[in-house]
Design an enzyme around this catalytic site. Structure first.
Site, PDB file in Angstrom:
ATOM      1  N   GLU A 112       1.121  -1.709   0.256  1.00  0.00           N
ATOM      2  CA  GLU A 112      -0.159   0.154  -0.039  1.00  0.00           C
ATOM      3  C   GLU A 112       0.964   1.075   0.223  1.00  0.00           C
ATOM      4  OE1 GLU A 112      -2.091  -0.174   3.188  1.00  0.00           O
ATOM      5  OE2 GLU A 112      -2.694  -2.017   3.527  1.00  0.00           O
ATOM      6  N   LYS A 143       2.736   4.392   1.352  1.00  0.00           N
ATOM      7  CA  LYS A 143       2.880   4.932   3.471  1.00  0.00           C
ATOM      8  C   LYS A 143       2.256   6.246   2.685  1.00  0.00           C
ATOM      9  CE  LYS A 143       5.600   5.061   6.868  1.00  0.00           C
ATOM     10  NZ  LYS A 143       4.395   6.184   7.305  1.00  0.00           N
ATOM     11  N   ARG A 147      -2.114   9.076  11.185  1.00  0.00           N
ATOM     12  CA  ARG A 147      -3.141   8.361  11.796  1.00  0.00           C
ATOM     13  C   ARG A 147      -3.761   7.557  12.492  1.00  0.00           C
ATOM     14  NH1 ARG A 147       0.325   2.857  12.349  1.00  0.00           N
ATOM     15  NH2 ARG A 147      -1.578   1.543  12.094  1.00  0.00           N
ATOM     16  N   ARG A 154      -2.613   8.161  16.325  1.00  0.00           N
ATOM     17  CA  ARG A 154      -1.919   7.478  17.495  1.00  0.00           C
ATOM     18  C   ARG A 154      -1.105   7.577  18.543  1.00  0.00           C
ATOM     19  NH1 ARG A 154       3.625   5.665  15.047  1.00  0.00           N
ATOM     20  NH2 ARG A 154       4.510   5.861  16.819  1.00  0.00           N
ATOM     21  N   GLU A 207      -5.808   6.453   7.139  1.00  0.00           N
ATOM     22  CA  GLU A 207      -4.846   7.468   7.614  1.00  0.00           C
ATOM     23  C   GLU A 207      -5.528   8.678   7.068  1.00  0.00           C
ATOM     24  OE1 GLU A 207      -1.187   7.162   8.759  1.00  0.00           O
ATOM     25  OE2 GLU A 207      -0.307   8.601   7.784  1.00  0.00           O
ATOM     26  N   ARG A 218       6.541  -5.174  16.146  1.00  0.00           N
ATOM     27  CA  ARG A 218       6.647  -6.404  15.837  1.00  0.00           C
ATOM     28  C   ARG A 218       7.409  -6.373  14.588  1.00  0.00           C
ATOM     29  NH1 ARG A 218       4.154 -10.347  19.666  1.00  0.00           N
ATOM     30  NH2 ARG A 218       2.528  -8.890  20.872  1.00  0.00           N
ATOM     31  N   LYS A 265       7.772  -0.623   6.537  1.00  0.00           N
ATOM     32  CA  LYS A 265       7.998   0.690   6.421  1.00  0.00           C
ATOM     33  C   LYS A 265       8.907   0.668   5.134  1.00  0.00           C
ATOM     34  CE  LYS A 265       8.336   2.661  10.240  1.00  0.00           C
ATOM     35  NZ  LYS A 265       7.903   3.681  10.880  1.00  0.00           N
TER      36      LYS A 265
END
Lengths: 343, 529
Positions: free
Chosen positions: B229, B231, B236, B251, B279, B396, B402
């Site tokens: 996708e 970025k 966010r 976020r 987003e 994780r 990214k």
């Protein structure tokens, strides 16, 4: 009348034709103490304190011409009367007193005003001109009493021992390491040493300084190290393959610089203990006042700060350059780095 | 206060995760609930805004330390941290070992009240606090009043410790820590309560985060296993649709409700029991506007009709966390995506919630090209998500990456240096770089990061030996060292001497192979605009 002037080889006394703590080989030198930034190799003749002669000999190539002089006694060099007086920095460290026609100058070398079980305490000497160090010449540097810091160190060691970790305690190989060893509690576990530390510890013992037993950590495998042990090593050994072979460990550095959190964080240390062999801010001011000096030369450290403070308090003060830019903690470190791991 | 300062020191003095957790467990095991609530508040990065003007703080500390102002400044330069400088300079209290009282009292009755006092009353209150607190407590107190309290424990460790103390699962604790709460005893009791049926319906889920991709992309295995996708360079956010209401969360766990009415309005059309991750982007005529346009809206309390028309905002949705009231984070991404497309597809035309498109590709080479072209989309690069991945808690490694576009880069010359702060106190680490313009070096960008500790030590030594002039704390150095600077965005600016402002500049490399004369010129840089 100027008894000393700054040359490209350090402070020079013309009337006596000798240097004090020369930066490069000179014919005759008076040495305040044996740390690397105060001693040059290859000088023709060295004069140092009787208590410090063996220490200096261990730091110079064999055969160097060292003349010892007891604290308080004097010799005449040229037309200058020279005597040495305890500076309380490390074993044998001395202030140099120069006298010519009643004019008295004193070069402090490095000093501290706090008691230290491994060397003779600092004695103030009256003079007209005092040349002082200023390593910790800022009011943020104020030391806690040694016994409190040593209690913290022993507590850290005991916790590590109980958790099955080896304690790696870093301090300069000459002076700080022995002062630390003297304050460690041998009831907690065995005290091991890095080669550079062991060698100087041997010299201290030979001069009658009482120290608990130590064992040279050698180059053996990690399983040889008892878990409850403490290893005293120079700071340059941190994060070296040598230090990693002890297995699970906690590391700490004992130095006045550890008073500031950033200095400790930068080294990624677990602990920093603010224990110094230099005078703190109140110590510097008290020592300067006790000399009764009208004129003060400031060297080795926060020279501009201390010079300004003294000027604002009515003294004639000036900053004197040194070979090392003393405003950083690594200067003394660099002098230690050359030490080999073997004694 | 003593126990909290002890906890701070314990966290600060070790780098071992297990010991940090042990220290937290010790603290939360003993602390009264009201103190523990404040500790959670501060440890999770919530902190009061600066309560006292820094000029006042300096003046009063200088007075309490009985030193001249210049000496305070010299001390500050050596320490690099105002709170610590003050803690080190002040005289120790008469009884540093004495009990200073509970954290709650210090925070509620002394710290927070500072805000409502006039300066003379603030001064009295501060001098009193300083005379009661010993070195370590005084340091923590100063950190709190300067709004700079940070601690060496991630939220994850705090969650792990609270889970260990309470026996409640990590995820439940993490969930309960999201969103708005008041740090009081009741909150702490609810936080560690073993009944995990939470009443507060507004709460979002912890955001899943991605690591930067440092490998070559094809090292990730077959491209078919991945979903790519754009970025986006926006905010966010999670949209929570429950119990007939809509909440928007950033976020940073700020409640954004009220800021983006068009998105909330659309959210109200979604079925109850839906949570989206996506987003927020300024969006006009089917394409995103630059981030700067969004900033025009962020700062405003009231949104005029004009600004709503000029900078409309949409939520580009890319994940579904809750569907029909059920937590679906454990389902594979493909499945969540399919449901998300169905939900968003059912919204009326022109709705302010849209799908963030998938960047389709048959091989990695196509994605490499797409990433290079990301700036054309006003995107920062690509996101790579494993198609069968669950929606994880926190960061994780392995499933989400990214993959940003390579930054712009320019070779520039070190011209000014300043002492750093915190961990870099006492070292010259803050640099200003110049580029050539008409035979002169003009200041172009400041950069603080990117060098290794060994490189910093070398530059520090260079600065000390090559200082040409000093302006207060700023050292002008001989223009000799050349660095490759990397940065993200570039635009014209009337506030910068070079006429150019760049986003996120940092040192990519020390070009020891280049001399100052080889550095780039303003003309070359202008060509990037």
């Amino acid at each position: 009348m100027s008894l000393l002037r700054l040359t490209d080889r350090g402070l020079y006394c013309e009337a006596g034709d000798f240097h004090v703590d020369a930066w490069a080989a000179v014919p005759r030198v008076v040495v305040t103490h044996a740390h690397g930034d105060h001693v040059a190799w290859g000088c023709g003749a060295y004069l140092t304190s009787s208590a410090g002669a063996a220490v200096l000999a261990a730091r110079l190539p064999a055969g160097a011409a060292i003349t010892p002089l007891a604290y308080g006694e004097s010799v005449t060099m040229g037309s200058v009367r020279v005597s040495l007086h305890p500076a309380g920095h490390i074993l044998g460290s001395a202030q140099v007193r120069l006298e010519l026609h009643g004019e008295v100058w004193v070069v402090s070398g490095d000093y501290k005003t706090e008691p230290d079980p491994t060397c003779t305490p600092f004695e103030p000497v009256r003079c007209r001109t005092f040349i002082t160090e200023s390593t910790f010449g800022l009011p943020i540097y104020r030391w806690r009493p040694e016994h409190e810091v040593m209690a913290d160190i022993n507590r850290w060691w005991r916790n590590n021992a109980e958790a099955g970790r080896v304690s790696l305690l870093y301090g300069y190989a000459l002076g700080k390491a022995q002062r630390l060893i003297a304050g460690l509690d041998p009831g907690i576990g065995p005290i091991l040493t890095h080669g550079a530390v062991e060698r100087m510890t041997g010299v201290y013992r030979s001069q009658g300084v009482p120290l608990p037993p130590t064992t040279y950590a050698g180059a053996g495998a990690r399983r040889d190290t008892p878990r409850g042990a403490i290893v005293v090593a120079p700071p340059a050994a941190d994060a070296s393959p040598w230090s990693r072979r002890f297995g699970p460990s906690s590391n700490a550095f004992a130095s006045g610089w550890m008073r500031v959190r950033g200095a400790r964080r930068r080294r990624s240390l677990d602990r920093g203990f603010a224990l110094s062999d230099h005078a703190d801010w109140p110590g510097l001011l008290a020592a300067i006042e006790a000399t009764g000096a009208e004129s003060v030369w400031v060297t080795h450290g926060y020279t501009t700060v201390l010079t300004r403070w003294l000027s604002e308090h009515g003294l004639e003060a000036r900053a004197v350059a040194t070979r090392f830019e003393g405003e950083r903690e690594d200067a003394a470190d660099a002098a230690d780095t050359a030490e080999a791991a073997a004694p | 206060m003593k126990a909290f300062a002890r906890l701070y020191a314990d966290l600060d003095e070790t780098t071992a995760t297990s010991e940090k957790v042990a220290a937290l467990v010790r603290y939360f095991g003993d602390a009264p609930a009201a103190d523990a609530a404040w500790a959670v508040h501060f440890l999770s990065g919530r902190r009061p805004k600066r309560l006292i003007r820094s000029g006042d703080l300096r003046a009063w500390a200088t007075e309490a330390a009985a030193i001249p102002e210049w000496l305070f400044d010299e001390s500050y330069h050596a320490v690099g941290d105002l709170a610590e400088t003050i803690a080190l300079l002040l005289p120790e209290p008469a009884d540093p070992a004495g009990d200073s009282g509970p954290l709650r009292v210090w925070v509620e009755e002394r710290l927070l009240r500072l805000r409502d006092l006039d300066p003379p009353a603030q001064r009295t209150a501060l001098l009193a606090a300083w005379s009661e607190l010993g070195g370590r407590e005084r340091y923590v107190w100063n950190k709190l009043i300067t709004g700079a309290f940070r601690v060496g424990a991630s939220q994850r460790l705090v969650v792990r410790a609270l889970a260990e103390v309470s026996g409640v699962p990590d995820e439940v604790i993490a969930h309960r820590l999201m969103g708005a709460w008041e740090p009081d005893a009741d909150f702490f009791r609810r936080l560690v309560a073993t009944d995990t049926e939470d009443a507060d319906r507004s709460r979002p889920y912890p955001f899943a985060l991605a690591y930067p991709l440092e490998l070559e992309a094809d090292a990730l295995g077959p491209v078919e296993e991945w979903q790519a996708e754009w970025k986006w360079d926006g905010i966010r956010a999670q949209l929570v649709r429950r119990a007939g209401s809509v909440w928007l969360w950033s976020r940073g766990e700020d409640l954004l409700t009220g800021r983006f009415p068009e998105v909330e309005l659309t959210g109200g059309v979604l079925p109850d029991g839906t949570v989206l991750d996506g987003e927020l982007l300024p969006w006009l005529d089917g394409a995103p506007l630059p981030f700067a346009q969004l900033q025009r809206r962020i700062g405003r309390k009231t949104l005029s009709r004009k600004i709503l028309a000029e900078v409309p905002v949409v939520l580009l949705a890319y994940d579904l966390l809750e569907d029909a009231g059920a937590d679906v984070r454990g389902q594979p991404l493909v499945q969540r995506r399919a449901r998300l497309e169905a939900l968003v597809g059912a919204l009326p035309g022109g709705a302010a919630i849209r799908m963030s498109p998938i960047v389709a590709a048959l091989d990695w080479a196509a994605l490499v090209d797409a990433r290079q072209a990301a700036r054309d989309q006003n995107a920062e690069g690509l996101m790579l998500k494993r198609r069968n991945s669950v929606y994880g808690v926190g960061r994780r490694r392995g499933d989400w990456w990214k993959w940003k576009v390579d930054p712009y880069s320019v070779d520039a010359v070190l011209i000014y240096a300043q002492l750093g702060s915190g961990r870099r106190a006492g070292l010259f680490t803050d640099y200003t770089f110049g580029i050539w313009d008409d035979g002169k070096l003009v200041p172009f960008a400041k950069a603080y990061s990117g060098l290794t500790d060994a490189e910093i030590a070398k530059v520090d030594a260079f600065v000390r030996q090559n200082t040409v002039e000093r302006f207060g704390p700023v050292r002008v150095v001989k223009p000799e060292l050349v660095f490759e600077l990397a940065f993200e965005g570039i635009q014209r600016s009337s506030r910068h001497r070079s006429g150019i402002a760049v986003r996120f500049p940092r040192m990519a490399r020390w070009r020891t192979d280049k001399r100052a004369a080889d550095a780039d010129s303003l003309d070359t840089v202008r060509a990037l605009l």
